[in-house]
Write an enzyme that holds these catalytic residues in place. Structure first.
Site, PDB file in Angstrom:
ATOM      1  N   ALA A  56       0.903  -1.180  -0.023  1.00 46.80           N
ATOM      2  CA  ALA A  56       0.061   0.008  -0.008  1.00 46.80           C
ATOM      3  C   ALA A  56       0.880   1.085  -0.105  1.00 46.80           C
ATOM      4  O   ALA A  56       2.212   1.271   0.190  1.00 46.80           O
ATOM      5  CB  ALA A  56      -1.003  -0.040   1.026  1.00 46.80           C
ATOM      6  N   LYS A  57       0.362   2.324  -0.121  1.00 44.73           N
ATOM      7  CA  LYS A  57       0.877   3.612  -0.107  1.00 44.73           C
ATOM      8  C   LYS A  57       0.125   4.804   0.073  1.00 44.73           C
ATOM      9  O   LYS A  57      -0.838   4.786  -0.397  1.00 44.73           O
ATOM     10  CB  LYS A  57       1.645   3.854  -1.417  1.00 44.73           C
ATOM     11  CG  LYS A  57       3.010   4.865  -1.188  1.00 44.73           C
ATOM     12  CD  LYS A  57       4.125   4.109  -0.528  1.00 44.73           C
ATOM     13  CE  LYS A  57       5.212   5.032  -0.273  1.00 44.73           C
ATOM     14  NZ  LYS A  57       6.488   4.186  -0.057  1.00 44.73           N
TER      15      LYS A  57
END
Ligand code: NAD
Length: 424
Positions: free
Chosen positions: A113-114
């Site tokens: 994720a980011k």
């Protein structure tokens, strides 16, 4: 397979396009079918929020915040939060995918994720940043969670922001939940060894590579570009183990000493000089670009993306490149580096020591226990060493570079896991 269109390789590359071109090549070699290709490519979830903040002036300003969960096939997603004026959904999407491959290649049970907020943290007060971080956390309450999605620091954020995030999340849930985020200050459940974790992983990869190339570490020379968190620790750990670090650099310039830079002295200089090598006299100043083309055994680019590019790729003389930075080698340079027989340990493997110790932070938080420094070092070294061997073996099996092999290992792991479990 027509659905995998070769990514165009441009003169000036974006490192994220570079990443996708390697992903596509590995997917082709693995014979991934179209359905699986799309499962691996399209993010599982993309969230955009508006965060209204009362600025110190009394005016309300609305910031745009993002969180992209690329994949949760291997486990809860993991990835940093970036505060930068240039943050946008496309960049966050690509960085989230990068995290999926990085976690998979070192075999930790996380998806990728980011997140990010388009803001300029350098122009904001601590109070404004605290309100922004707390607002972002509240907006992401149903996204974050120790079993769901676990943020960490990235550009423009650090332990302070992670502490605010943990506190706001805990307040909303009515109990302290420190495993919701990693990269916390030590007193709040941060892990020992996190500071040097990425540099340490670079060192482990450098030693593993020297073994393969039969380079004697006591006779080896090394150049390190970037003397920040990753570069300075990598340089120190290599130096401590007998490698002759002949050049280091940072924004102030590059410093060369054929007898070896005294890394302890360089670190003392950094402490006394606002984290800069400016004025360091332990080496002769050389043009910064020439550091990359020195005739050394090991080159560690640990500053920024896109530094080994078309203009200098033919001049690289190192026998081995260990990528401390994300995306330091443009895809256009891959072929030349391979043809020259240079062993390039790719970013998604070489700089995964940081995310490995973040994983240990989360494990310790969940256990309610603190591991010793020695245990963390031993376990993270093993993760890095095992991953190196896996990627090296795969590169021999498929007759490809370590870079493509790393993507093959990662994509194969995620695809096989999906095939067993299906998606929820
Ligand atoms: P940092 O800000 O601590 O250090 C960056 C260093 O590079 C500084 O010394 C800076 O002066 C130097 N630098 C910047 N531009 C330069 C240039 N043009 N020439 C020479 N030196 C230059 O950052 P960091 O945390 O060490 O990260 C460095 C790289 O490693 C980035 O690509 C980052 O994404 C990547 N990375 C970091 C971590 C981590 O745990 N910190 C983990 C994975 C990847």
């Amino acid at each position: 397979m027509s659905y995998i269109e070769p990514a165009p390789i441009k003169d000036k590359e974006n490192p994220l396009d570079s990443m996708m071109s390697r992903f596509d090549e590995a997917a082709r070699l693995l014979g991934i079918d179209e359905e699986m290709y799309n499962i691996l490519k399209i993010p599982a979830r993309q969230v955009i929020v508006g965060i209204p903040i009362t600025m110190d002036s009394g005016r309300i300003k609305v910031f745009e915040g993002y969180r992209v969960i690329h994949s949760n096939i291997l486990g809860p997603s993991k990835g940093g939060i970036r505060y930068d004026p240039d943050v946008n959904l496309n960049e966050v999407k690509a960085l989230a995918a990068w995290m999926t491959w990085k976690c998979a290649v070192v075999d930790i049970p996380y998806g990728g994720a980011k997140g990010g907020i388009a803001c300029n943290p350098r122009e904001m007060s601590a109070g404004e940043l605290e309100r922004l971080t707390r607002g972002y956390t509240l907006a992401m309450l149903d996204v974050f969670g120790p079993d769901r999605d676990i943020p960490a620091p990235d550009m423009g954020t650090g332990p302070r922001e992670m502490a605010w995030l943990m506190d706001e999340y805990s307040r909303a849930k009515g109990m302290t939940i420190n495993a919701v985020v990693t990269g916390k200050p030590l007193v709040l459940g941060g892990s020992l060894g996190r500071m040097e974790a990425t540099g340490r992983g670079v060192m482990v990869c450098a030693f593993a590579g020297m073994e393969k190339l039969r380079i004697n570490p006591y006779k080896a020379t090394c150049a390190v570009q970037g003397f920040g968190n990753v570069g300075s620790h990598a340089a120190m750990l290599l130096h401590e183990r007998g490698v002759n670090v002949v050049a280091v650099s940072d924004m102030s310039g590059a410093y060369y000493n054929e007898n070896g830079i005294d890394i302890e002295a360089a670190l003392r200089h950094l402490d006394a000089n606002n984290r800069s090598l400016e004025g360091f006299t332990g080496g002769e100043k050389i043009p910064p670009a020439s550091l990359l083309t020195l005739p050394v055994d090991i080159l560690v680019p640990a500053a920024k993306e896109d530094v080994i590019v078309e203009e200098n790729m033919h001049k690289i003389q190192a026998r081995m490149i260990v990528e401390g930075a994300n995306g330091p080698t443009a895809a256009v340079a891959d072929k030349v580096i391979n043809e020259k027989g240079i062993l390039a340990v790719p970013d998604i493997l070489a700089n995964a020591g940081g995310v490995s110790v973040s994983y240990f932070e989360w494990v310790q938080n969940r256990l309610g226990y603190k591991w010793t420094y020695e245990r963390i070092q031993r376990r993270s070294d093993r993760i890095m060493r095992d991953a190196f061997e896996r990627v090296y073996e795969t590169s021999l099996q498929y007759k490809v570079s370590m870079r493509i092999a790393a993507y093959i290992v990662a994509i194969d792991k995620v695809a096989r896991t999906y095939t067993f479990r299906g998606g929820y």
